[in-house]
Structures are given as C-alpha cells and as structure tokens.
Write an enzyme that holds these catalytic residues in place. Structure first.
Site, PDB file in Angstrom:
ATOM      1  N   LYS A 160       0.869  -1.181   0.000  1.00  0.00           N
ATOM      2  CA  LYS A 160       0.000   0.000   0.000  1.00  0.00           C
ATOM      3  C   LYS A 160       0.898   1.220   0.000  1.00  0.00           C
ATOM      4  O   LYS A 160       1.561   1.515   0.987  1.00  0.00           O
ATOM      5  CB  LYS A 160      -0.913   0.048   1.227  1.00  0.00           C
ATOM      6  CG  LYS A 160      -1.941   1.177   1.096  1.00  0.00           C
ATOM      7  CD  LYS A 160      -2.568   1.598   2.397  1.00  0.00           C
ATOM      8  CE  LYS A 160      -1.806   2.658   3.161  1.00  0.00           C
ATOM      9  NZ  LYS A 160      -1.642   3.966   2.501  1.00  0.00           N
TER      10      LYS A 160
ATOM     11  N   GLU B 263      10.259   1.087  10.602  1.00  0.00           N
ATOM     12  CA  GLU B 263      11.264   2.117  10.336  1.00  0.00           C
ATOM     13  C   GLU B 263      10.586   3.444  10.663  1.00  0.00           C
ATOM     14  O   GLU B 263       9.746   3.913   9.890  1.00  0.00           O
ATOM     15  CB  GLU B 263      11.635   2.033   8.844  1.00  0.00           C
ATOM     16  CG  GLU B 263      12.844   2.806   8.497  1.00  0.00           C
ATOM     17  CD  GLU B 263      13.959   2.399   9.391  1.00  0.00           C
ATOM     18  OE1 GLU B 263      14.395   3.283  10.144  1.00  0.00           O
ATOM     19  OE2 GLU B 263      14.360   1.221   9.388  1.00  0.00           O
TER      20      GLU B 263
ATOM     21  N   CYS C 120      13.341  11.066   7.349  1.00  0.00           N
ATOM     22  CA  CYS C 120      13.500  10.538   8.721  1.00  0.00           C
ATOM     23  C   CYS C 120      14.901  10.845   9.195  1.00  0.00           C
ATOM     24  O   CYS C 120      15.158  10.948  10.382  1.00  0.00           O
ATOM     25  CB  CYS C 120      13.313   9.038   8.805  1.00  0.00           C
ATOM     26  SG  CYS C 120      12.320   8.303   7.577  1.00  0.00           S
TER      27      CYS C 120
ATOM     28  N   GLU D 199      10.091  15.020  16.453  1.00  0.00           N
ATOM     29  CA  GLU D 199      10.318  15.004  15.007  1.00  0.00           C
ATOM     30  C   GLU D 199       9.333  15.977  14.355  1.00  0.00           C
ATOM     31  O   GLU D 199       8.118  15.840  14.506  1.00  0.00           O
ATOM     32  CB  GLU D 199      10.104  13.599  14.444  1.00  0.00           C
ATOM     33  CG  GLU D 199      10.381  13.543  12.953  1.00  0.00           C
ATOM     34  CD  GLU D 199      10.295  12.132  12.387  1.00  0.00           C
ATOM     35  OE1 GLU D 199       9.283  11.463  12.609  1.00  0.00           O
ATOM     36  OE2 GLU D 199      11.250  11.726  11.696  1.00  0.00           O
TER      37      GLU D 199
HETATM   38  C1  UN1 Z   1      14.621   8.902   4.897  1.00  0.00           C
HETATM   39  O1  UN1 Z   1      15.383   9.580   5.558  1.00  0.00           O
HETATM   40  O2  UN1 Z   1      13.402   8.995   5.077  1.00  0.00           O
HETATM   41  O3  UN1 Z   1      19.775   8.395   3.476  1.00  0.00           O
HETATM   42  C2  UN1 Z   1      15.147   7.971   3.850  1.00  0.00           C
HETATM   43  C3  UN1 Z   1      19.078   9.098   2.769  1.00  0.00           C
HETATM   44  C4  UN1 Z   1      18.259   8.457   1.680  1.00  0.00           C
HETATM   45  C5  UN1 Z   1      17.086   7.734   2.264  1.00  0.00           C
HETATM   46  C6  UN1 Z   1      16.405   8.532   3.310  1.00  0.00           C
HETATM   47  N1  UN1 Z   1      19.093   7.569   0.937  1.00  0.00           N
HETATM   48  O4  UN1 Z   1      19.033  10.287   2.939  1.00  0.00           O
END
Ligand code: UN1
Length: 512
Positions: free
Chosen positions: A191, A266, A300, A401
């Site tokens: 999804k 995650e 993230c 966050e």
């Molecule tokens: C994310 O931070 O949500 O390391 C993923 C990075 C990318 C992936 C980020 N390759 O910034």
C-alpha cells in the site's frame, strides 16, 4: 496491457485529461471494489491533479493477498538467480525511464528534480544490489558434532509480505521493501502512501514490464485505516514492513504481534549533527544546509538538530543563516529551485505550529518561520527555511520530530557534552560529527547511540547496500538495505543430513 485510463477533468483552468490509475492485483489493473477513488494533487500547485487513484478497502486487500498467496506457490520454487535476473532487467528499464519518473515524482511529492532523480536512482541501485544477492543468499555449512552427519542452514522465503510505504521517498523506499522480498522468493502486497502512489505504480509497472509473473507484487492504493489496517491484520500475511511515524508504528507492531507476523518498523528520527571547534566550517555549513533543508526537511534522517561547540558557534550561525535565507524555494520542476513545498496542508500546518511552539519555549528565531503564500506560492504548501538558535536540548523543538524545514541550533561545550545531548532523545536513527580530530571521530562512532553515524557529512545520504534503521523509538531492531533486508525477508531453516546409517543421538552419543 492497459494500465490506466483517461478521463476529462478540469485542471489549470482548462479542460485537460487526468489519468485514472487502477489497483494492480493478480497482474490485472482493477478498480476498487467500492468504486471509490481519490485525487493525487501536486503540493507545489494544487490545481495540478497528478492522477486519480483507487480508494481501496478490506475487500481489495483480501483479493490482493489471495493473489499473492496463489503466486507464492510457484514463485518460491523459481531459482533465486532467475528471480534476480528479472530484477536486474527492471533496473535497466528504470534507467531509461529515470527522467520521466523523476518528473512525475516531483509533481506528486514536491521535492526538487535533482532529488527525485536521486530517488529513482536509489531504486536502481537497490535493484542492482538485490539482483546480485540472488546469486548469494548465503547460509552457513558447519560441522556436525556427530560423525557422518552434515549440517547447514538455508534461507527460505516467508510467504506473503505486506508493505506500507511513506511519501517522502516514494520509489526508493518501496524498492527497499519489494526487491529483497521478491528476490528471496516472497510475494507482496504494497500500500503506497496516499500522497504519492504514482511512483510506486511506476516501479511496479516496470517490474511487470520486465516480466514479473502475475500476483507476485500487488498494489492497493488508499488510506491507512481502510487499506493499511486490513493488510496488517490479514491472517495470510506473514510479514509486515512499515515506514512512517513512531505513533502509527507502535500500533502496527502491536497488531502484527497478535498473529506472530514478522514486523519491521522504520520510524522517526531527530538527527543531530555535531560541529566541533576544529571542524572545516564551510563544509559543515554546506552539510547542515543539505541535511536540514534537503527534501524540505522531510526525511526521517533530516539534520534537524545542529550541536555547535561554543568556539565556533557565532561564526557557524552567521554563515548558516545567511545561506538558509538565500535558498530558492519553489516548484521543484524548476531546475533552479533548491527547496520545494511541504507534502500537504496538514504537514505545513504542523510545521508552522512547531514554529509557534519554539517561539513560546523561548528559542530565538533567526531565519524564516512563515508560510509563503503570495504570487506563485499561493497554490502550494510553501514555507521559509526556518532556523532557531540558542535552543535548549529539552525544548520540544529539540526533542520531537517535525518533518519540515525547521532546524534547531544548540550550543554545546565539548564532544562529551554534545554526545550527551545528541543521545538525549527518544529516537536514534542518524547522527553526524564534523571534526578533523581522528580520535574524537572514533569516540563519536562508538558513543553516538544511533543506527547511522556520518563523519564530516550530514545525517542524510545512506547507500542501499548498508544497513538502514535505528535504535530506540526509531524501530524494532530490524534493518532495511544490505543484508539486513535479506535477513528480514527470509526464515532460517537448519538442515541435518545423517549418512551414518544408524541412529545417532545429539548431545548423548559422545563416543566416551
Ligand atoms: C529517509 O530519511 O526517510 O539516506 C530515507 C538518505 C536516503 C534515504 C532517506 N538515501 O538520505
């Protein structure tokens, strides 16, 4: 195979065609069982309807899981190197389609073209890497404690895997989930995020064009409660991979636990960059800009806290703010744009709300803080790059966050103090240190409590063949990328072959 249809819809003030995208179930493009749909609009210009997608519910999820369950019977028996060849072919096709898919991604997600090209590239990298894994999938052979007995462990697929993807890396993150899963012999139902379904469709369409058998990957578009929850609850789904907020992740984990599903979460981050007195300051400023405002701070792994040692604090702040103020904010399709919009109105409201929280907590706002809504900006979700200084590590803006272009600068005394502040949060995804002192770098590599540490680079920029994930509220101990993904999408089976022609009892027949 017709993948979508066109309908007339008003767009940009004129009658133009809007595409309707169907779900992908058992190799067919099908409408939702309820007939309901939803719009995917461009966050930089909400007059632009990127596409119309199916609003799926439990009945659609059930059909997709059933298709995946049936497909698993054959797919698990196809030799892994053959499964991997197909993924390799898809990688080659993605290279040809990279520019088109990047443009569509910028339209649906808002991030700038340079970054959406990077997002497609990350899916390509993942495809090449996982294609190689198809000829490895190593397991150990090891001596048995008994004579004339052979022992080994092999990796086996788990079955139907359910995936719930976020909107910030709309092709890269689905590729981290889907590609290792299928190379390992699993079948999938994904999804995509409701804000960015098109990029997942583009990835899966490419895999289908590369020859993916029907039912191996199924896509159901829609919203968390209607389509995500039934997937997590489904008794025929053996594993769930979720990327999103810690709050939702906790619920996903608790639901998955009820039926003993494998579950990889995650989740959030509040990633610190430490800048010591001896750092290359220009490099640190550039890194902090990219880490803080790249993807409009919607990673993230975004560099949302900068911990600067007192000796260079004023100098760092001065040049950081000067650079942040001059960042070009706008539509990501324009090559000169450096920062795009927030993904949607709700995210923008939340970002602006954090600006108010920071102000009320007594942090000093030295850059930005406002919505941009005049001229071309008025049709999108834009705000200024925002910087708070003199932030106390206990403030909410230093702990929570935000997922937007709001950066907190925190003064610190020395490395020890910086590491204490860096670790003093509920998350533990990424971290970074700028220094020229190798001793300090190694101490930080050991002591920063996070899944990722960068030295002299910002907190973003993970590569697909290394483990990606974090500690504490960032996850539940699994990793995406690299061998961590292979571990998640396989079950170990231990196999003993006794060729002694007699009953041998482990732990008992010791020949004594
Ligand atoms: C994310 O931070 O949500 O390391 C993923 C990075 C990318 C992936 C980020 N390759 O910034």
């Amino acid at each position: 195979m017709a993948t979508d249809t066109l309908i007339s819809a008003p767009m940009l003030g004129s009658k133009t065609k809007t595409r309707v995208y169907k779900n992908f179930i058992d190799g067919e493009w099908v409408e939702s069982s309820s007939g309901e749909t939803f719009e995917n609009r461009n966050p930089a210009d909400t007059r632009d309807v990127v596409g119309i997608f199916q609003k799926s519910n439990a009945a659609d999820v059930n059909a997709a899981v059933e298709a995946a369950k049936q497909a698993f019977k054959k797919w698990r028996l196809m030799p892994a190197p053959r499964r991997a060849e197909l993924v390799f072919r898809a990688a080659e096709m993605l290279i040809e389609r990279k520019e088109d898919y990047a443009r569509e991604m910028t339209r649906e997600m808002g991030k700038i073209l340079k970054e959406t090209r990077g997002d497609v590239q990350e899916a390509i990298d993942c495809a090449y890497y996982m294609a190689g894994e198809g000829r490895r999938l190593f397991g150990p052979t090891t001596p048995s404690e008994l004579p004339n007995k052979f022992a080994m462990a092999v990796r086996q697929p788990i079955g139907v895997c359910g995936m719930i993807a976020p909107w910030n890396f709309p092709m890269a993150i689905p590729s981290w989930k889907l590609l290792p899963a299928i190379v390992c012999g699993n079948t999938c139902v994904i999804k995509p995020a409701q804000d960015t379904p098109l990029s997942t469709f583009n990835l899966v369409r490419t895999l289908a064009d590369a020859g993916l058998p029907k039912g191996v990957i199924n896509v159901v578009a829609g919203f968390g409660p209607d389509a995500g929850a039934p997937l997590v609850e489904h008794s025929d789904v053996s594993a769930i991979s979720f990327t999103g907020s810690s709050a939702v992740g906790r619920n996903v984990g608790m639901t998955a636990a009820k039926s003993f599903k494998h579950c990889s979460l995650e989740l959030g981050g509040k990633n610190p960059m430490i800048v010591l007195d001896d750092a290359n300051l220009d490099l640190a400023v550039e890194g902090a800009l990219w880490g803080g405002f790249g993807t409009t701070g919607q990673r993230c792994t975004a560099t949302s806290r900068i911990l600067v040692q007192k000796g260079v604090y004023s100098e760092f702040v001065e040049s950081y703010v000067e650079r942040a103020q001059s960042l070009m904010v706008g539509n990501g399709l324009d090559e000169s744009t450096e920062m795009g919009p927030a993904i949607n109105e709700r995210q923008l409201t939340s970002d602006l709300n954090y600006v108010e929280i920071g102000r009320s907590e007594g942090a000093k706002i030295v850059c930005g803080g406002n919505r941009l809504d005049d001229g071309e900006y008025r049709h999108g979700y834009f705000m200024q790059p925002t910087v708070f200084t003199d932030v106390d590590p206990r403030m909410r803006i230093a702990q929570e966050e935000i997922f937007g272009p709001v950066v907190s600068i925190i003064p610190c005394e020395n490395l020890e103090n910086a590491i204490e502040i860096a670790n003093g949060i509920e998350y533990g995804l990424s971290s970074s240190l700028y220094t020229k002192d190798v001793n300090k770098a190694f101490a930080a590599m050991r002591d920063l409590y996070a899944g990722i540490t960068y030295i002299n680079a910002p907190t973003i920029g993970a590569e697909v063949h290394l483990p990606f994930g974090g500690v504490k509220a960032t996850g539940n101990g699994h990793r995406e990328g690299g061998l961590g993904a292979i571990d998640f999408y396989t079950e170990w089976k231990a196999i003993y072959v006794d060729y002694s022609d007699r009953l041998q009892k482990a732990q008992i027949d010791r020949g004594e």
